[in-house]
Design a protein around this motif. Structure first.
Motif, mmCIF file in Angstrom:
data_model
loop_
_atom_site.group_PDB
_atom_site.id
_atom_site.type_symbol
_atom_site.label_atom_id
_atom_site.label_comp_id
_atom_site.label_asym_id
_atom_site.label_seq_id
_atom_site.Cartn_x
_atom_site.Cartn_y
_atom_site.Cartn_z
ATOM 1 N N LEU A 95 0.828 -1.208 0.000
ATOM 2 C CA LEU A 95 0.000 0.000 0.000
ATOM 3 C C LEU A 95 0.862 1.259 0.000
ATOM 4 N N LEU A 96 1.972 1.208 0.733
ATOM 5 C CA LEU A 96 2.842 2.389 0.777
ATOM 6 C C LEU A 96 3.481 2.654 -0.584
ATOM 7 N N ALA A 97 3.891 1.580 -1.265
ATOM 8 C CA ALA A 97 4.517 1.762 -2.582
ATOM 9 C C ALA A 97 3.544 2.474 -3.518
ATOM 10 N N LYS A 98 2.284 2.071 -3.467
ATOM 11 C CA LYS A 98 1.272 2.715 -4.312
ATOM 12 C C LYS A 98 1.166 4.203 -3.979
ATOM 13 N N ARG A 99 1.099 4.515 -2.683
ATOM 14 C CA ARG A 99 0.980 5.923 -2.263
ATOM 15 C C ARG A 99 2.211 6.722 -2.692
ATOM 16 N N LEU A 100 3.389 6.141 -2.508
ATOM 17 C CA LEU A 100 4.614 6.866 -2.851
ATOM 18 C C LEU A 100 4.647 7.210 -4.340
ATOM 19 N N ILE A 101 4.247 6.242 -5.154
ATOM 20 C CA ILE A 101 4.244 6.492 -6.596
ATOM 21 C C ILE A 101 3.242 7.593 -6.933
ATOM 22 N N GLU A 102 2.098 7.597 -6.245
ATOM 23 C CA GLU A 102 1.078 8.631 -6.504
ATOM 24 C C GLU A 102 1.582 10.034 -6.243
ATOM 25 N N LEU A 108 8.390 8.062 -12.031
ATOM 26 C CA LEU A 108 8.863 7.087 -11.038
ATOM 27 C C LEU A 108 7.773 6.049 -10.816
ATOM 28 N N LYS A 109 8.123 4.775 -10.968
ATOM 29 C CA LYS A 109 7.089 3.738 -10.972
ATOM 30 C C LYS A 109 7.349 2.585 -10.012
ATOM 31 N N LYS A 110 8.590 2.448 -9.546
ATOM 32 C CA LYS A 110 8.923 1.290 -8.708
ATOM 33 C C LYS A 110 9.583 1.743 -7.410
ATOM 34 N N VAL A 111 9.264 1.018 -6.347
ATOM 35 C CA VAL A 111 9.782 1.380 -5.028
ATOM 36 C C VAL A 111 10.650 0.250 -4.488
ATOM 37 N N PHE A 112 11.894 0.561 -4.160
ATOM 38 C CA PHE A 112 12.793 -0.416 -3.547
ATOM 39 C C PHE A 112 13.078 0.056 -2.124
ATOM 40 N N TYR A 113 12.676 -0.742 -1.139
ATOM 41 C CA TYR A 113 12.793 -0.312 0.254
ATOM 42 C C TYR A 113 14.155 -0.624 0.865
ATOM 43 N N SER A 114 14.539 0.219 1.819
ATOM 44 C CA SER A 114 15.666 -0.091 2.700
ATOM 45 C C SER A 114 15.428 0.650 4.011
ATOM 46 N N ASP A 115 16.482 0.913 4.785
ATOM 47 C CA ASP A 115 16.187 1.459 6.113
ATOM 48 C C ASP A 115 16.889 2.738 6.521
ATOM 49 N N ALA A 116 17.693 3.330 5.662
ATOM 50 C CA ALA A 116 18.330 4.606 6.013
ATOM 51 C C ALA A 116 18.563 5.409 4.741
ATOM 52 N N GLY A 117 18.784 6.687 4.939
ATOM 53 C CA GLY A 117 19.082 7.532 3.791
ATOM 54 C C GLY A 117 20.292 7.006 3.035
ATOM 55 N N GLU A 271 9.605 19.278 -7.129
ATOM 56 C CA GLU A 271 8.403 19.909 -7.680
ATOM 57 C C GLU A 271 8.589 21.396 -7.949
ATOM 58 N N TRP A 272 9.474 22.046 -7.182
ATOM 59 C CA TRP A 272 9.692 23.488 -7.373
ATOM 60 C C TRP A 272 10.119 23.798 -8.798
ATOM 61 N N GLU A 273 10.862 22.880 -9.392
ATOM 62 C CA GLU A 273 11.361 23.168 -10.744
ATOM 63 C C GLU A 273 10.902 22.096 -11.741
ATOM 64 N N HIS A 274 9.829 21.404 -11.365
ATOM 65 C CA HIS A 274 9.229 20.391 -12.234
ATOM 66 C C HIS A 274 10.268 19.421 -12.762
ATOM 67 N N VAL A 275 11.091 18.938 -11.854
ATOM 68 C CA VAL A 275 12.160 18.026 -12.241
ATOM 69 C C VAL A 275 11.702 16.583 -12.061
ATOM 70 N N ARG A 276 12.051 15.750 -13.025
ATOM 71 C CA ARG A 276 11.642 14.340 -12.983
ATOM 72 C C ARG A 276 12.874 13.445 -12.998
ATOM 73 N N PRO A 277 13.308 13.041 -11.819
ATOM 74 C CA PRO A 277 14.542 12.247 -11.737
ATOM 75 C C PRO A 277 14.350 10.824 -12.266
ATOM 76 N N ASP A 278 15.451 10.171 -12.586
ATOM 77 C CA ASP A 278 15.424 8.750 -12.959
ATOM 78 C C ASP A 278 15.376 7.889 -11.704
ATOM 79 N N LEU A 279 16.049 8.377 -10.654
ATOM 80 C CA LEU A 279 16.060 7.662 -9.370
ATOM 81 C C LEU A 279 15.889 8.700 -8.263
ATOM 82 N N MET A 280 15.090 8.362 -7.276
ATOM 83 C CA MET A 280 14.884 9.302 -6.180
ATOM 84 C C MET A 280 15.020 8.575 -4.845
ATOM 85 N N ALA A 298 12.374 4.277 -8.733
ATOM 86 C CA ALA A 298 13.002 4.179 -10.053
ATOM 87 C C ALA A 298 11.952 4.265 -11.162
ATOM 88 N N THR A 299 12.403 4.687 -12.332
ATOM 89 C CA THR A 299 11.512 4.740 -13.495
ATOM 90 C C THR A 299 11.359 3.341 -14.097
#
Ligand code: PLP
Length: 450
Positions: A95-102, A108-117, A271-280, A298-299
């Motif tokens: 459910l979180l992956a869906k929300r994050l993508i929204e 950005l379409k895929k979410v890979f989880y881990s535990d720290a920045g 969002e401030w500069e309408h930037v669309r990264p390949d990885l976030m 990731a895209t």
């Protein structure tokens, strides 16, 4: 049995090694042991309350003991605390992956989880590296910006640029190209902001023109470098970086670990500069500041490169044991629901204004060289000489002393070099914003003398 403060402090001195801390000084310093939190306030073991001016190191979003997140985590504990994503799926992570993508920048379409920045950055770097490998190209290099900070694991340090933190480890790091960051205050004095921005972009382009084919990706903190001292870049710089990455076919990795989840006044700084990264990369505020959880988004373009038969071994061979932890994911879901339900970002705009106005009087102090603010991220630069823009020697520990003094004003702060950092929880109330600004002014006055 309730342990006394003295007993706890002596145990801490005996056994705990604190991060980024000179432990010799720590043992002689007064230790503050936090026992409880409420909203923007922290209580120590002596029952004294302090305003949390740094969101417990930039993570607290709505506040401590946020009713809705407390409830969500308790509910999840009633179901299951942990289950693995290696070979299994779990409800909150889906459910979180869906929300994050929204809510994330388009693409950005895929979410890979881990535990720290830091792990979210490691993952982005490895994903980018393997992506080119899968495409049949060898691109061992990354571009980073001067004074960048992306965490403390070896990969993240490789793309970091803070001398004091990183130089000792230089033998262990992989090689990177360093592009200049257009710091809005520490810039050549004969350059306008625009000239400075263009100079830095030109340098970056020069590098890309020569080396692009060897470069997997460029990594940047969007709009503002946090750990290097709230180093803002001129408007349009991030967009310029994105355009150059596109022009030269290099992946753009945006590290939103500090800036994400409303910190800059929008959900993500991109969002401030309408930037669309390949990885976030996201972490810190993801769970509202409750639990250690991070994600690398990731895209589809990157994701698809990894698809193939098992025997092709195109798999992304990376994972952490607690990846997709259900408690962390349920806290994150509850936090994101609050953003929507309570219109947090809309309400934040007025608070950002309040903070900005409350800090205006600090500009007149003779040792405040610059106040840099991007939403609820603020850096107050203390200088020895304001007119000549001469920094204090770090040995003088001016900002450290200011933050120390702020404790006597019941405010918790933690500086970066000569910069006093303010990062209050987004949920802070107006009267506490005013209290914070005033306490910081008093503390600077007291320590710098005028
Ligand atoms: C804090 C931070 C990190 C590292 O996050 P950890 O959770 O401490 O590993 C990475 N990037 C940025 C921009 C940060 O501010």
């Amino acid at each position: 049995m309730r342990k006394t403060t003295q007993y706890l402090k002596s145990l801490d001195r005996k056994h705990v090694w604190h991060p980024f801390t000179q432990m010799k000084e720590w043992t002689s310093d007064e230790i503050l042991v936090v026992e409880e939190g409420r909203g923007a306030w922290l209580k120590d073991t002596d029952g004294k309350w302090y305003l949390d001016g740094i969101s417990s190191l930039w993570v607290t979003v709505h506040g401590h003991r946020c009713k809705e997140i407390d409830k969500a985590v308790k509910k999840q504990i009633g179901q299951i605390a942990h289950s693995t994503l290696l070979g299994l799926a779990n409800i909150p992570s889906i459910l979180l992956a869906k929300r994050l993508i929204e809510i994330s920048p388009r693409g950005l379409k895929k979410v890979f989880y881990s535990d720290a920045g830091a792990t979210s950055v490691e993952i982005a770097l490895k994903m980018a590296h393997q992506y080119w490998h899968l495409k049949g190209e060898n691109r061992p290099w990354f571009i980073k910006f001067s004074d960048a900070y992306h965490g403390d694991t070896i990969g993240s340090v490789s793309v970091g640029g803070i001398k004091m933190f990183h130089d000792i480890f230089s033998d262990l790091l992989f090689k990177t190209y360093r592009a200049p960051w257009p710091h809005t205050y520490w810039k050549p004095r004969n350059y306008s902001l625009n000239q400075w921005k263009n100079y830095c972009l030109t340098q970056l382009e020069e590098l890309l023109r020569k080396k692009a084919k060897t470069i997997a990706g460029l990594i940047t903190e969007p709009l503002i470098q946090g750990a290097s001292g709230m180093a803002t870049a001129p408007a349009g710089f991030l967009k310029g970086v994105e355009q150059l990455c596109r022009k030269y076919g290099v992946l753009l990795i945006v590290d939103e670990v500090a800036t994400g989840f409303g910190r800059t006044g929008k959900m993500f700084a991109c969002e401030w500069e309408h930037v669309r990264p390949d990885l976030m990369c996201v972490a810190k505020g993801l769970t509202g500041g409750y639990l250690p959880l991070a994600a690398t988004l990731a895209t589809d373009k990157i994701f698809r490169a990894y698809l193939g038969k098992y025997s092709e071994f195109k798999t992304f061979f990376h994972g952490h044991t607690y990846t997709g932890n259900p408690l962390g994911c349920s806290a994150a879901l509850a936090s994101l629901n609050l953003f929507k339900k309570k219109r947090i970002l809309e309400k934040l705009q007025k608070k950002i204004q309040t903070l900005q106005s409350a800090l205006l009087p600090l500009k007149d102090l003779s040792h405040v060289g610059d106040i840099r603010q991007k939403g609820f991220m603020v850096g107050i630069e203390l200088v020895e000489n304001k007119e000549k823009q001469v920094p204090f020697l770090l040995e003088e520990k001016m900002a450290i002393k200011v933050c120390r003094f702020a404790r006597t004003q019941n405010v918790i702060l933690r500086p970066l070099g000569n910069v006093v950092v303010l990062m209050p929880p987004l949920g802070i109330e107006k009267k506490d914003i005013l209290y914070l600004a005033n306490a910081v002014r008093e503390s600077i006055l007291k320590i710098t003398g005028n």
